[in-house]
Write an enzyme that holds these catalytic residues in place. Structure first.
Site, PDB file in Angstrom:
ATOM      1  N   GLU A 282      -1.171   3.759   1.412  1.00  0.00           N
ATOM      2  CA  GLU A 282      -0.250   3.867   2.696  1.00  0.00           C
ATOM      3  C   GLU A 282       0.502   5.006   2.682  1.00  0.00           C
ATOM      4  OE1 GLU A 282       0.889  -0.516   4.555  1.00  0.00           O
ATOM      5  OE2 GLU A 282       2.488   0.375   3.589  1.00  0.00           O
ATOM      6  N   HIS A 303     -19.961  -4.721 -15.482  1.00  0.00           N
ATOM      7  CA  HIS A 303     -21.168  -5.556 -15.060  1.00  0.00           C
ATOM      8  C   HIS A 303     -21.581  -5.487 -13.579  1.00  0.00           C
ATOM      9  CE1 HIS A 303     -21.761  -6.349 -19.331  1.00  0.00           C
ATOM     10  NE2 HIS A 303     -20.654  -6.088 -19.216  1.00  0.00           N
ATOM     11  N   LYS A 417      -2.359  -4.343  14.931  1.00  0.00           N
ATOM     12  CA  LYS A 417      -1.194  -5.261  15.550  1.00  0.00           C
ATOM     13  C   LYS A 417      -1.247  -5.222  16.874  1.00  0.00           C
ATOM     14  CE  LYS A 417       2.120  -4.503  11.547  1.00  0.00           C
ATOM     15  NZ  LYS A 417       3.368  -3.978  11.286  1.00  0.00           N
TER      16      LYS A 417
HETATM   17  O1  PA5 Z   1       5.031  -0.670   2.995  1.00  0.00           O
HETATM   18  C1  PA5 Z   1       5.267  -1.072   3.804  1.00  0.00           C
HETATM   19  O2  PA5 Z   1       6.235  -0.642   4.806  1.00  0.00           O
HETATM   20  C2  PA5 Z   1       4.688  -2.308   4.513  1.00  0.00           C
HETATM   21  O3  PA5 Z   1       3.420  -2.600   3.682  1.00  0.00           O
HETATM   22  C3  PA5 Z   1       5.463  -3.507   4.644  1.00  0.00           C
HETATM   23  O4  PA5 Z   1       5.858  -3.936   3.463  1.00  0.00           O
HETATM   24  C4  PA5 Z   1       4.575  -4.884   5.427  1.00  0.00           C
HETATM   25  O5  PA5 Z   1       4.162  -4.169   6.496  1.00  0.00           O
HETATM   26  C5  PA5 Z   1       5.423  -5.952   5.682  1.00  0.00           C
HETATM   27  O6  PA5 Z   1       6.429  -5.428   6.567  1.00  0.00           O
HETATM   28  P1  PA5 Z   1       7.863  -6.261   6.639  1.00  0.00           P
HETATM   29  O7  PA5 Z   1       8.482  -6.313   5.389  1.00  0.00           O
HETATM   30  O8  PA5 Z   1       8.549  -5.668   7.661  1.00  0.00           O
HETATM   31  O9  PA5 Z   1       7.291  -7.695   6.940  1.00  0.00           O
END
Ligand code: PA5
Length: 440
Positions: A282, A303, A417
């Site tokens: 990310e 394996h 989303k």
């Molecule tokens: O790293 C990030 O920002 C995302 O992976 C969030 O942690 C994830 O989308 C969850 O978001 P939230 O904590 O707003 O529900």
């Protein structure tokens, strides 16, 4: 002893030294807060900043532990992976069967009807608590799970119990979860504005579930604090493990190694890899750039994936987490008949066999064109996991800046989303709904 990093089986020192200036520039951007996404650097000093909250977090965990048979951690992505990584690493491989209480389970990390049905069945007639974690407070997966489980808890254990045993971790002011928590009077912890989800494991997001599982959050933070010192801006390049890791993987990436496999030889570390994949994927995967983070559990996956790693396309690099000393000692027995032919191992530790598999694999993979980096973890305990977490976080920040991306945003996560909301006819998505349905 501290965790250490070595690149000897990946690059020469000369090749790496070429990257020293780039690492320094990236480190400066990070520490001085002059880089992209500099409003999300709260995690940098979290090991020291969080100390004043540790007693409150521990007290809340003690309360939940005393009242609940099961604690459900609701969250997705950065709001659950860090806690799960640490809890799995420190728990018995068979914790479920050993009946340890409270058991920690997870929800809100998928939308599987079967998963949620089975979870609700498991929780039936049990005293359970909920830690609902969402920075935005609006993420669909955890919000959906929270409504289901909150309703069940209130019916099953009564409103007063639910009020006490629901804890929310969210933004200080914004979001539906904050509104709900305020209205219901739930205890809350705050995720600071300047800490992104995937960098939040050393905040209440990770610490409360970890403390609920019975693990030592003070040691975890001590370990992270030590790594903060070891990776400081004044540490010389060749002594700074995070700088060396960031430099090595970027040099290998420039040489065409587009995929990094995080390797472990202890299945307890499986979820540490899942957390790492989110952290790096990310943070770096944007603007059509970024090393693809993948992971394997060895020797299990030797394996299944071993053939590809040894002889498939040569776009792989590996980072091995090597655990120096397991928690337990187990020797291999002698057998008179020796029908399995294994008496040459009699008297040896199982870990010795595992270590020779690790060494043999490293040599084979390097020979096959897969450069190997190594992170030595003295032991799997809270202190060294704290070190490992901070090491990966700071190396990720440096590495992202070396790639010239903003390591602290995740604009690409919104695309699915938007489509999902359009397909579900969410109010406000009318135009997107019409457009997407016309494509079906
Ligand atoms: O790293 C990030 O920002 C995302 O992976 C969030 O942690 C994830 O989308 C969850 O978001 P939230 O904590 O707003 O529900």
């Amino acid at each position: 002893m501290n965790i250490s990093f070595s690149y000897n089986n990946a690059l020469t020192t000369e090749a790496l030294t070429q990257y020293q200036a780039a690492v320094k520039a990236a480190q400066n951007e990070l520490v001085q807060g002059t880089g992209l996404g500099n409003d999300f650097l709260g995690w940098l000093h979290l090991p020291t900043d969080i100390r004043s909250q540790l007693d409150d977090i521990q007290a809340c965990a003690n309360m939940l532990r005393s009242k609940c048979d099961i604690i459900v951690c609701i969250g997705i992505g950065g709001s659950y992976l860090g806690a799960k990584a640490v809890i799995e690493a420190l728990s018995s491989s068979f914790a479920w069967l050993e009946g340890n209480k409270p058991a920690i389970v997870y929800a809100g990390q998928n939308i599987s009807e079967d998963y949620l049905y089975e979870l609700q069945s498991l929780l039936r007639n049990k005293k359970f608590g909920i830690i609902s974690i969402s920075k935005s407070g609006t993420t669909t997966e955890p919000a959906l799970a929270f409504r289901l489980l909150k309703t069940q808890l209130e019916k099953q254990c009564g409103e007063a119990f639910a009020k006490e045993c629901i804890i929310c971790i969210t933004d200080a002011k914004r979001g539906a979860l904050r509104t709900l928590a305020t209205q219901q009077g739930y205890k809350t912890f705050v995720i600071e504005d300047n800490i992104g989800g995937r960098f939040s494991v050393l905040s209440p997001v990770g610490l409360l579930p970890i403390a609920c599982a019975g693990f030592d959050i003070y040691q975890l933070i001590d370990g992270a604090t030590k790594m903060m010192e070891l990776c400081g801006i004044d540490t010389p390049f060749e002594q700074n493990p995070a700088a060396l890791y960031a430099a090595t993987r970027n040099k290998l990436y420039a040489d065409g190694k587009k995929i990094e496999l995080l390797v472990n030889y202890h299945p307890k570390l499986h979820f540490m890899s899942e957390w790492w994949k989110q952290l790096y994927g990310e943070s770096e995967g944007k603007e059509n750039k970024g090393i693809f983070p993948a992971s394997v559990d060895f020797t299990t996956d030797l394996h299944s994936m071993g053939q590809y790693i040894q002889e498939g396309e040569r776009h792989l690099m590996e980072t091995v987490i090597s655990v120096l000393e397991p928690q337990y000692t187990l020797h291999f027995p002698h057998d008179e008949q020796n029908l399995d032919g294994l008496n040459f191992l009699a008297g040896k530790r199982i870990d010795h066999v595992n270590k020779m598999a690790e060494l043999g694999t490293m040599i084979a993979h390097v020979d096959g064109g897969v450069p190997n980096m190594k992170i030595e973890l003295p032991q799997i305990n809270e202190y060294y996991l704290g070190q490992l977490i901070y090491f990966f976080e700071i190396a990720c920040g440096i590495s992202g800046y070396m790639l010239h991306v903003n390591p602290f945003n995740q604009p690409g996560v919104e695309a699915y989303k938007k489509n999902m909301f359009a397909l579900l006819d969410k109010p406000g998505y009318e135009a997107e709904s019409a457009a997407i349905k016309a494509r079906l």
